[in-house]
Design an enzyme around this catalytic site. Structure first.
Site, mmCIF file in Angstrom:
data_model
loop_
_atom_site.group_PDB
_atom_site.id
_atom_site.type_symbol
_atom_site.label_atom_id
_atom_site.label_comp_id
_atom_site.label_asym_id
_atom_site.label_seq_id
_atom_site.Cartn_x
_atom_site.Cartn_y
_atom_site.Cartn_z
ATOM 1 N N ASP A 91 39.546 -20.441 0.430
ATOM 2 C CA ASP A 91 40.699 -19.551 0.407
ATOM 3 C C ASP A 91 40.327 -18.180 0.955
ATOM 4 O O ASP A 91 39.251 -17.658 0.639
ATOM 5 C CB ASP A 91 41.213 -19.349 -1.027
ATOM 6 C CG ASP A 91 41.836 -20.592 -1.620
ATOM 7 O OD1 ASP A 91 42.451 -21.369 -0.873
ATOM 8 O OD2 ASP A 91 41.707 -20.783 -2.847
ATOM 9 N N ASP B 159 37.389 -26.428 -1.003
ATOM 10 C CA ASP B 159 38.563 -25.584 -0.839
ATOM 11 C C ASP B 159 38.039 -24.219 -0.410
ATOM 12 O O ASP B 159 37.101 -23.696 -1.029
ATOM 13 C CB ASP B 159 39.322 -25.482 -2.167
ATOM 14 C CG ASP B 159 40.613 -24.696 -2.055
ATOM 15 O OD1 ASP B 159 41.227 -24.693 -0.977
ATOM 16 O OD2 ASP B 159 41.006 -24.076 -3.057
ATOM 17 N N ARG C 126 39.067 -31.900 -5.379
ATOM 18 C CA ARG C 126 38.880 -31.772 -3.933
ATOM 19 C C ARG C 126 37.403 -31.596 -3.645
ATOM 20 O O ARG C 126 36.667 -31.074 -4.467
ATOM 21 C CB ARG C 126 39.694 -30.622 -3.363
ATOM 22 C CG ARG C 126 39.222 -29.214 -3.554
ATOM 23 C CD ARG C 126 39.607 -28.426 -4.774
ATOM 24 N NE ARG C 126 40.894 -28.602 -5.356
ATOM 25 C CZ ARG C 126 41.910 -27.766 -5.226
ATOM 26 N NH1 ARG C 126 41.769 -26.674 -4.530
ATOM 27 N NH2 ARG C 126 43.033 -27.999 -5.824
ATOM 28 N N ARG D 43 37.942 -32.576 3.135
ATOM 29 C CA ARG D 43 39.058 -32.152 2.283
ATOM 30 C C ARG D 43 40.262 -33.036 2.541
ATOM 31 O O ARG D 43 40.683 -33.219 3.678
ATOM 32 C CB ARG D 43 39.430 -30.689 2.579
ATOM 33 C CG ARG D 43 40.714 -30.184 1.918
ATOM 34 C CD ARG D 43 40.520 -29.916 0.436
ATOM 35 N NE ARG D 43 41.749 -29.667 -0.282
ATOM 36 C CZ ARG D 43 42.193 -28.473 -0.633
ATOM 37 N NH1 ARG D 43 41.531 -27.396 -0.296
ATOM 38 N NH2 ARG D 43 43.305 -28.360 -1.321
#
Length: 176
Positions: A100, A98, A95, A84
């Site tokens: 989250d 990711d 990207r 990343r």
């Protein structure tokens, strides 16, 4: 001793073999959470920054005894290990991976480094559809509203279940 909490993580990527990146991320997450389960993978159109390739997205759930910030640090380290690169000029841009934190138990966290529930998850089908695949009754800890009710109000966003098998290597679509 900290009590274990159920967490939900959103995964996505659109660079350098994103299916492989999600699989690698899931392996890394297995080392951080126990009892992990993963939704199906979804192919999704980009949102916000539209000049980029489609994403592959999924949601993972599992339990942890880490604090929310400890988990965040470990997930950011995993993202870095998997390639990343954060581009401040395109925060919603391409990207490789990711990850989250979407939900952390029933907590509401409003800190500079971390907001839970994830502040934009209620506007993202690419988060809500795989989330609800794992638990169709889950509710927003902030409002108490069912995430499914929020999903029902969203416009079409171009999210499609995908097979992760690469048929292009075994079948030819161009002739006999």
């Amino acid at each position: 001793m900290t009590e274990r909490e159920l967490v939900y993580l959103g995964l996505g990527g659109n660079l350098s073999a994103p299916i492989d990146a999600l699989r690698e991320a899931i392996k890394g997450i297995d080392g951080l959470l126990s009892g992990t389960e993963c939704s199906r993978f979804y192919s999704t159109e980009p949102r916000y920054d539209l000049d980029q390739d489609r994403f592959v997205n999924a949601v993972v759930r599992g339990s942890t005894d880490l604090t929310p910030l400890e988990l965040l640090v470990k997930l950011q380290s995993l993202e870095h290990e998997l390639g990343r690169v954060r581009d401040p000029s395109r925060p919603k841009g391409p990207r490789r991976i990711d990850i989250d934190i979407l939900l952390f138990g029933n907590r509401v966290i409003d800190e500079a480094r971390l907001m839970v529930p994830h502040p934009r998850m209620g506007e993202r089908k690419f988060v809500l559809i795989p989330l609800l695949e794992l638990d169709s009754t889950i509710e927003d800890p902030r409002s108490g509203e069912a995430w499914g009710d929020q999903l029902a109000r969203l416009e079409t966003q171009g999210i499609y279940y995908m097979s992760v098998k690469d048929y292009s290597r075994s079948l030819s679509w161009g002739g006999p």
